[in-house]
Design an enzyme around this catalytic site. Structure first.
Site, short mmCIF file in Angstrom:
data_model
loop_
_atom_site.label_atom_id
_atom_site.label_comp_id
_atom_site.label_asym_id
_atom_site.label_seq_id
_atom_site.Cartn_x
_atom_site.Cartn_y
_atom_site.Cartn_z
N GLU A 148 88.88 67.91 19.61
CA GLU A 148 87.63 67.19 19.87
C GLU A 148 86.48 67.94 19.20
O GLU A 148 86.58 69.14 18.94
CB GLU A 148 87.36 67.17 21.38
CG GLU A 148 88.29 66.30 22.15
CD GLU A 148 88.26 64.87 21.67
OE1 GLU A 148 87.22 64.22 21.78
OE2 GLU A 148 89.28 64.39 21.14
N VAL A 200 93.53 56.79 24.28
CA VAL A 200 94.64 57.54 24.90
C VAL A 200 95.83 57.54 23.95
O VAL A 200 96.23 56.48 23.45
CB VAL A 200 95.08 56.89 26.24
CG1 VAL A 200 96.20 57.70 26.89
CG2 VAL A 200 93.92 56.73 27.20
N GLY A 254 95.04 63.05 15.24
CA GLY A 254 95.09 63.05 13.78
C GLY A 254 94.46 61.76 13.27
O GLY A 254 94.59 60.69 13.89
N VAL A 283 88.09 60.86 12.12
CA VAL A 283 88.72 59.56 12.35
C VAL A 283 87.97 58.47 11.60
O VAL A 283 88.59 57.62 10.94
CB VAL A 283 88.77 59.24 13.86
CG1 VAL A 283 89.41 57.90 14.11
CG2 VAL A 283 89.51 60.33 14.62
N GLY A 296 96.26 58.71 20.89
CA GLY A 296 96.07 58.59 19.43
C GLY A 296 96.68 57.31 18.89
O GLY A 296 96.22 56.22 19.20
N LYS A 331 91.82 60.92 29.83
CA LYS A 331 92.87 59.96 29.45
C LYS A 331 93.70 59.55 30.67
O LYS A 331 94.07 58.38 30.80
CB LYS A 331 93.76 60.60 28.38
CG LYS A 331 93.04 60.77 27.04
CD LYS A 331 93.84 61.65 26.10
CE LYS A 331 93.20 61.76 24.73
NZ LYS A 331 93.83 62.79 23.91
N LYS A 374 87.29 58.52 24.88
CA LYS A 374 87.86 58.62 26.24
C LYS A 374 86.84 59.12 27.24
O LYS A 374 86.90 58.75 28.42
CB LYS A 374 89.12 59.49 26.29
CG LYS A 374 89.08 60.77 25.47
CD LYS A 374 89.48 60.43 24.09
CE LYS A 374 89.18 61.41 23.02
NZ LYS A 374 90.36 62.09 22.56
N ILE A 384 99.65 56.05 19.55
CA ILE A 384 100.68 55.40 20.40
C ILE A 384 100.09 54.15 21.06
O ILE A 384 99.04 54.22 21.68
CB ILE A 384 101.14 56.35 21.54
CG1 ILE A 384 101.62 57.69 20.98
CG2 ILE A 384 102.23 55.70 22.38
CD1 ILE A 384 101.95 58.70 22.06
P1 NDP Z 1 84.02 64.11 14.28
O1 NDP Z 1 83.20 65.15 14.94
O2 NDP Z 1 84.90 64.50 13.15
O3 NDP Z 1 83.05 62.93 13.74
C1 NDP Z 1 81.92 62.48 14.43
C2 NDP Z 1 81.12 61.57 13.51
O4 NDP Z 1 80.06 61.00 14.27
C3 NDP Z 1 80.45 62.27 12.33
O5 NDP Z 1 80.49 61.45 11.19
C4 NDP Z 1 78.99 62.49 12.79
O6 NDP Z 1 78.06 62.41 11.72
C5 NDP Z 1 78.79 61.26 13.65
N1 NDP Z 1 77.85 61.51 14.75
C6 NDP Z 1 77.96 62.38 15.77
N2 NDP Z 1 76.89 62.31 16.60
C7 NDP Z 1 76.09 61.34 16.08
C8 NDP Z 1 74.84 60.80 16.44
N3 NDP Z 1 74.19 61.22 17.54
N4 NDP Z 1 74.31 59.83 15.67
C9 NDP Z 1 74.94 59.41 14.57
N5 NDP Z 1 76.14 59.87 14.17
C10 NDP Z 1 76.70 60.83 14.90
O7 NDP Z 1 84.87 63.41 15.44
P2 NDP Z 1 86.33 62.74 15.34
O8 NDP Z 1 86.35 61.80 14.19
O9 NDP Z 1 87.40 63.76 15.44
O10 NDP Z 1 86.38 61.92 16.72
C11 NDP Z 1 85.66 60.73 16.87
C12 NDP Z 1 86.11 60.04 18.16
O11 NDP Z 1 87.50 59.74 18.09
C13 NDP Z 1 85.93 60.89 19.43
O12 NDP Z 1 85.59 60.03 20.50
C14 NDP Z 1 87.32 61.46 19.67
O13 NDP Z 1 87.56 61.78 21.00
C15 NDP Z 1 88.17 60.27 19.24
N6 NDP Z 1 89.53 60.57 18.88
C16 NDP Z 1 89.78 61.56 17.98
C17 NDP Z 1 91.06 61.83 17.59
C18 NDP Z 1 91.37 62.91 16.61
O14 NDP Z 1 92.57 63.13 16.34
N7 NDP Z 1 90.39 63.58 16.05
C19 NDP Z 1 92.20 61.06 18.14
C20 NDP Z 1 91.82 60.03 19.09
C21 NDP Z 1 90.53 59.81 19.44
P3 NDP Z 1 77.98 63.55 10.56
O15 NDP Z 1 79.26 63.39 9.78
O16 NDP Z 1 76.79 63.18 9.76
O17 NDP Z 1 77.88 64.85 11.28
N1 HSE Z 2 91.53 65.94 20.81
C1 HSE Z 2 92.43 64.91 21.18
C2 HSE Z 2 93.82 65.49 21.28
C3 HSE Z 2 92.41 63.82 20.15
O1 HSE Z 2 94.05 66.59 20.78
O2 HSE Z 2 94.69 64.85 21.88
C4 HSE Z 2 93.21 62.61 20.54
O3 HSE Z 2 92.64 61.93 21.60
#
Ligand code: NDP
Ligand code: HSE
Length: 428
Positions: A190, A132, A302, A15, A134, A205, A105, A136
């Site tokens: 996740e 919650v 996504g 994200v 994504g 959520k 969340k 929407i």
């Molecule tokens: P990712 O695992 O893809 O990305 C996590 C990022 O955070 C990475 O860049 C990682 O660094 C960095 N990171 C993790 N731990 C640490 C730390 N302790 N210190 C510094 N940096 C850290 O997660 P997502 O992007 O999929 O999800 C991010 C958030 O968005 C979550 O809360 C998720 O629930 C929420 N979300 C995700 C959705 C989805 O579709 N994926 C939809 C809606 C919400 P590095 O790259 O160096 O490892």
């Molecule tokens: N892992 C979550 C899902 C991301 O699949 O709905 C969006 O919050």
């Protein structure tokens, strides 16, 4: 008037990188919407070298203190996920007067009230539209547009990963494991996908939605929750033949001053709009006393869809900073108790494997009847002549979860009952 607003990011994963791409590409558009420029300062990651190779012009750092102490950063977007260290970082940022946008969340479900209070005490703000559904819009409508309503029920598909998996398993005959791998590749899951498949993500959520809809603090650990890891392709096929889809449904009903809350794979009649919400789509159906029934539907996970919600919050926050206008936070009004799951009433789908002998069904029906459960229909779904077993699917009339659990406990001890595979509620 200041000529820019400084923004830093925590996290540049699925994200975070989508948010960065749009922040860097749509400078002009953001400038026009806000009335001033957004200036990217720092991006916190774990592996600075990996990110530096891809984007040498961005200032990546491993040092959170650099961000919280940066006087030029007014807005911080938290996208690292999970409870720790995210909750600690969010608290420190709010205490230091930074405005925060998060998609987290886990943290908002458990500590939302605490963080909202911190924001008020420190003249900062916290927004969490992406936490919650994504892409929407749902947090905004519940915090503002629907405020005049008494919301009486929430029925929602709020986990994109599991909805995608269940749809793919049935439509493409794909195994559970392959469907999960595909969802991970697409960036829906996740960082720990157990949260998705075991219903934990949906529980967080639902707790957030209950807080906004019913003006209560709901502890996610009090919500009854069951994931999809027991669902087999056979369940999806039987349900399909019977005229239902199986969805991981998050449901909350307010009756008097009590709420029944649960997250559970559920059979939904194909005539219901929620049964047609397939793939990564999410939908949140609400009933309000003034508006009636409203449904919010769209991509629930996504990178791109989620970045839409995050950047909406960022632009709104930046506009507020720019015009020095402060919003009031969501207030907790009601004292409401969560019902024991045993009191939950529903029709149920039960799939059992039994020894294929006369009298087995009568035994099961007898035990059900002793617990005041009436059977609506039975199908003998498959049989295995070599093992002398048969698989049957029972559909009950309305019964309480407590009675169903008691009956199944007794049934499972019957010698002629080989295995109880699944017990799923059916939406009326
Ligand atoms: P990712 O695992 O893809 O990305 C996590 C990022 O955070 C990475 O860049 C990682 O660094 C960095 N990171 C993790 N731990 C640490 C730390 N302790 N210190 C510094 N940096 C850290 O997660 P997502 O992007 O999929 O999800 C991010 C958030 O968005 C979550 O809360 C998720 O629930 C929420 N979300 C995700 C959705 C989805 O579709 N994926 C939809 C809606 C919400 P590095 O790259 O160096 O490892
Ligand atoms: N892992 C979550 C899902 C991301 O699949 O709905 C969006 O919050």
């Amino acid at each position: 008037m200041s000529d820019s607003i400084g923004i830093s990011l925590l996290g540049a994963g699925n994200v975070g990188s989508a948010v960065l791409d749009t922040l860097l590409a749509d400078v002009e558009r953001h400038n026009n919407l806000i009335g001033t420029k957004l200036k990217l300062n720092y991006v916190l990651v774990q592996d600075v070298d990996k990110h530096k190779k891809k984007s040498p012009n961005i200032h990546f750092t491993k040092d959170f203190e650099q961000i919280v102490n940066d006087p030029d950063t007014s807005i911080v977007v938290e996208l690292i996920g999970g409870e720790s260290p995210a909750k600690d970082y969010l608290s420190k940022l709010l205490k230091s007067g930074k405005h925060v946008v998060t998609a987290n969340k886990d943290v908002m479900a458990k500590y939302g009230s605490e963080l909202n209070d911190l924001a008020i005490q420190n003249n900062s703000s916290i927004k969490y539209e992406a936490s919650v559904g994504g892409g929407i819009p749902i947090i905004g409508p519940l915090s503002r547009d629907l405020l005049a309503n008494e919301i009486s029920s929430i029925s929602a598909i709020i986990n994109g990963t599991t909805n995608y998996m269940l749809s793919l398993m049935l439509s493409e005959d794909v195994s559970y494991e392959d469907a999960l791998e595909q969802a991970q590749k697409l960036g829906y899951a996740e960082p720990n996908p157990v949260n998705d498949v075991e219903g934990i993500d949906a529980t967080y959520k639902l707790a957030i939605l209950c807080g906004l809809a019913f003006h209560v603090d709901v502890d996610p650990s009090e919500i009854y929750s069951k994931g999809i890891s027991n669902i087999e392709l056979q369940d999806l096929k039987y349900a399909d033949e019977l005229g239902y889809s199986i969805k991981l449904l998050a449901k909350a009903d307010l009756i008097g001053n009590r709420i029944t809350c649960l997250v559970c794979p559920t059979l939904i009649p194909k005539s219901e709009p929620l049964s047609k919400v397939d793939g990564v789509l999410n939908a949140i159906q609400l009933k309000g006393n003034l508006v009636g029934q409203v449904v919010f539907e769209g991509p629930g996970a996504g990178a791109s869809a989620t970045s839409s919600a995050i950047l909406g919050d960022v632009i709104d926050t930046a506009k507020n900073i720019h015009s020095s206008w402060k919003e009031s936070s969501n207030s907790i009004l009601n004292k409401i108790q969560i019902n024991d799951i045993g009191d939950f009433q529903s029709r149920f789908y039960i799939r059992v494997n039994v020894i294929d002998e006369p009298g087995v069904l009568a035994t099961i029906a007898g035990i059900m009847s002793e617990h005041s459960i009436s059977i609506a229909s039975v199908i003998q779904a498959a049989s295995d002549p070599e093992k002398n077993t048969a698989q049957i699917v029972l559909i009950t009339h309305d019964a309480s979860q407590k009675n169903i659990d008691l009956a199944l406990n007794t049934i499972s001890k019957e010698k002629k009952v080989d295995k109880i595979f699944n017990l799923l509620p059916i939406v009326n």
